[in-house]
Motif scaffolding. Structure first.
Motif, PDB file in Angstrom:
ATOM      1  N   ALA A  72       0.798  -1.223   0.000  1.00 34.75           N
ATOM      2  CA  ALA A  72       0.000   0.000   0.000  1.00 34.75           C
ATOM      3  C   ALA A  72       0.833   1.277   0.000  1.00 34.75           C
ATOM      4  O   ALA A  72       0.285   2.374   0.068  1.00 34.75           O
ATOM      5  N   GLU A  73       2.144   1.170  -0.102  1.00 40.14           N
ATOM      6  CA  GLU A  73       2.988   2.365  -0.072  1.00 40.14           C
ATOM      7  C   GLU A  73       2.821   3.187  -1.349  1.00 40.14           C
ATOM      8  O   GLU A  73       2.802   2.644  -2.455  1.00 40.14           O
ATOM      9  N   LEU A  74       2.701   4.512  -1.184  1.00 44.51           N
ATOM     10  CA  LEU A  74       2.543   5.417  -2.318  1.00 44.51           C
ATOM     11  C   LEU A  74       3.584   6.527  -2.230  1.00 44.51           C
ATOM     12  O   LEU A  74       3.992   6.927  -1.140  1.00 44.51           O
ATOM     13  N   PRO A  75       4.007   7.064  -3.377  1.00 46.00           N
ATOM     14  CA  PRO A  75       4.884   8.239  -3.348  1.00 46.00           C
ATOM     15  C   PRO A  75       4.130   9.453  -2.814  1.00 46.00           C
ATOM     16  O   PRO A  75       2.913   9.562  -2.961  1.00 46.00           O
ATOM     17  N   LYS A  76       4.847  10.367  -2.185  1.00 48.22           N
ATOM     18  CA  LYS A  76       4.238  11.579  -1.646  1.00 48.22           C
ATOM     19  C   LYS A  76       3.850  12.534  -2.784  1.00 48.22           C
ATOM     20  O   LYS A  76       4.597  12.714  -3.740  1.00 48.22           O
ATOM     21  N   VAL A  77       2.678  13.141  -2.643  1.00 51.94           N
ATOM     22  CA  VAL A  77       2.213  14.128  -3.622  1.00 51.94           C
ATOM     23  C   VAL A  77       1.758  15.367  -2.858  1.00 51.94           C
ATOM     24  O   VAL A  77       0.810  15.300  -2.063  1.00 51.94           O
ATOM     25  N   GLY A  78       2.430  16.494  -3.084  1.00 50.53           N
ATOM     26  CA  GLY A  78       2.049  17.742  -2.437  1.00 50.53           C
ATOM     27  C   GLY A  78       1.047  18.506  -3.282  1.00 50.53           C
ATOM     28  O   GLY A  78       0.411  17.957  -4.184  1.00 50.53           O
ATOM     29  N   GLY A  79       0.883  19.780  -2.999  1.00 47.15           N
ATOM     30  CA  GLY A  79       0.001  20.612  -3.806  1.00 47.15           C
ATOM     31  C   GLY A  79      -1.313  20.925  -3.124  1.00 47.15           C
ATOM     32  O   GLY A  79      -1.568  20.523  -1.984  1.00 47.15           O
ATOM     33  N   LEU A  80      -2.162  21.666  -3.832  1.00 53.21           N
ATOM     34  CA  LEU A  80      -3.448  22.102  -3.310  1.00 53.21           C
ATOM     35  C   LEU A  80      -4.483  20.991  -3.421  1.00 53.21           C
ATOM     36  O   LEU A  80      -4.288  20.005  -4.139  1.00 53.21           O
ATOM     37  N   SER A  81      -5.617  21.177  -2.706  1.00 51.38           N
ATOM     38  CA  SER A  81      -6.627  20.121  -2.615  1.00 51.38           C
ATOM     39  C   SER A  81      -7.998  20.632  -3.035  1.00 51.38           C
ATOM     40  O   SER A  81      -8.332  21.804  -2.836  1.00 51.38           O
ATOM     41  N   VAL A  82      -8.810  19.719  -3.577  1.00 52.02           N
ATOM     42  CA  VAL A  82     -10.170  20.055  -3.975  1.00 52.02           C
ATOM     43  C   VAL A  82     -11.046  18.802  -3.910  1.00 52.02           C
ATOM     44  O   VAL A  82     -10.538  17.682  -4.025  1.00 52.02           O
ATOM     45  N   VAL A  83     -12.341  19.010  -3.729  1.00 47.98           N
ATOM     46  CA  VAL A  83     -13.324  17.934  -3.815  1.00 47.98           C
ATOM     47  C   VAL A  83     -14.248  18.241  -4.990  1.00 47.98           C
ATOM     48  O   VAL A  83     -14.760  19.362  -5.112  1.00 47.98           O
TER      49      VAL A  83
END
Length: 422
Positions: free
Chosen positions: A248-259
């Motif tokens: 289940a390991e994933l690379p980190k992803v930064g940035g802004l968020s939205v729904v």
């Protein structure tokens, strides 16, 4: 180098991530691809989920796309195949679950498959062949108002029987409760009686595990993601799948968020109302879109003022009465397509603003957004809620995506998802 063990075909995008999440939980390194792969895939995966958009396609088109996906998985060397549909058995009277499953069985040269959409963790259970959503029959749940696939019959033996050329039987709970050996005997008896399918009862995860064990030697399994819970252990018992703590390991992803939400399900509407108590939202209206109002530009301008300060919600969801009014004026398909297209264009605009974390509600909406963002494959991570994992979309600039089936998730799902990724 890992050998590909399980090849899966999902009839929508959120269904694909739902299934992939179950496999990852069992220790299978899983890749979800959007449509039939056009190039090589990583060699270190145990399972591939091909996510299609066939749930509401014309039947012939759904069959053609599904068989093409199956053929790719066969050529890739998969040892077992899984046809994933919704845990509420979303379909019309004619299909597409039955016709697609029939075509897969014909292509594989087999004469029997189980059918089990049960997903107890999300309150979908099967008893005496009848599907329950929580404490009510499917036909009494919010699914009876679904704008594209209203479900008005909870008897899945009857529903599937109307869609397939094969006879449909039942493995009742009284058999399932006896364990894997009893279920295998029931499968054999159903096959000998000329049944092509058996609906299999399940009311908890223990039932799903023994159903999976009983189907270890089945070429094709059909159902919701729940019945996949027991499959990784089958491969482990056979010595084909090593124990893994890193699936289940994933690379980190930064940035802004939205729904973004296009789902009109009861659960999603409740989640939107919960969000609106403390956070900002912008509503799209299919009637305004149809009249030529540029709500896409309005939504993007609205989001630009807020997006760096806090996550925002942009939605085209509505309660059944509003959906019905839009459908009566525009048509069922046109109303939904207007919202999907608008949200996909908005997603591209948000991507250009630096949004890299998207929570998307609704299977059709998720498919449109993923395609618009240029994502061809998803790495699958840990679940936020049962059946809904965070994923990372593979492209030049990675993007984090939580793709939620309309009816899934807790009341505070949107907030929970963003809290987990941040």
């Amino acid at each position: 180098m890992s050998q590909l063990l399980l090849g899966c075909i999902a009839d929508d995008f959120t269904g694909g991530t739902d299934l992939a999440s179950m496999l990852v939980r069992g220790g299978m390194r899983t890749l979800q691809v959007i449509g039939v792969p056009q190039g090589p895939i990583p060699s270190d995966v145990d399972a591939v989920v091909i996510a299609l958009k066939t749930r509401t396609l014309p039947t012939e088109e759904a069959v053609r796309e599904s068989v093409a996906a199956l053929e790719w998985l066969r050529q890739a060397g998969c040892k077992q195949f899984f046809f994933k549909y919704c845990s509420t058995f979303d379909s019309t009277a004619e299909g597409n679950i039955g016709p697609v499953a029939d075509a897969m069985m014909d292509a594989l040269g087999i004469d029997f498959a189980l059918a089990c959409p049960a997903f107890p963790e999300n309150k979908r259970t099967l008893y005496q062949g009848h599907l329950f959503v929580g404490d009510v029959l499917l036909s009494d749940s919010g699914m009876r108002h679904h704008p594209l696939t209203p479900m008005t019959d909870a008897n899945l033996v009857r529903v599937l029987g109307q869609q397939t050329k094969r006879e449909v039987g039942l493995v009742p709970y009284s058999v399932v409760a006896q364990g894997a050996a009893a279920i295998r005997e029931a499968f054999d008896a159903a096959r000998q009686a000329g049944k092509g399918y058996a609906i299999v009862d399940a009311i908890d995860n223990a039932n799903l595990n023994v159903i999976g064990e009983a189907a270890a030697d089945h070429t094709l399994i059909t159902g919701g993601s729940g019945v996949a819970i027991g499959l990784p252990e089958n491969f482990q018992r056979a010595g084909l799948l090593p124990a893994s703590q890193a699936a289940a390991e994933l690379p980190k992803v930064g940035g802004l968020s939205v729904v973004l939400s296009g789902s009109c399900s009861v659960a999603t509407n409740d989640q939107i109302e919960h969000w609106q108590k403390t956070r900002p939202s912008f509503q799209l209206d299919p009637l305004l879109l149809a009249d030529g109002r540029d709500q896409v530009s309005e939504a993007l301008a609205w989001a630009k003022e807020r997006i760096g300060k806090e996550p925002v919600l942009i939605y085209g969801s509505a309660r059944p009465e509003a959906v019905k009014a839009a459908q009566e004026r525009l048509g069922v398909e046109a109303a939904g397509q207007l919202v999907e297209e608008a949200l996909s264009i908005i997603a591209v605009g948000l991507d250009q603003m630096g949004v890299r974390q998207f929570v998307v509600a609704g299977g059709e909406t998720s498919g449109a957004v993923v395609k618009a963002l240029g994502v061809e494959a998803l790495l699958i991570g840990a679940p936020i809620d049962p059946g809904v994992p965070w994923t990372v979309g593979v492209r030049d600039v990675p993007v984090a995506l939580a793709l939620k089936s309309g009816n899934f998730g807790s009341l505070d799902f949107f907030e929970k998802a963003l809290g987990q990724i941040q």
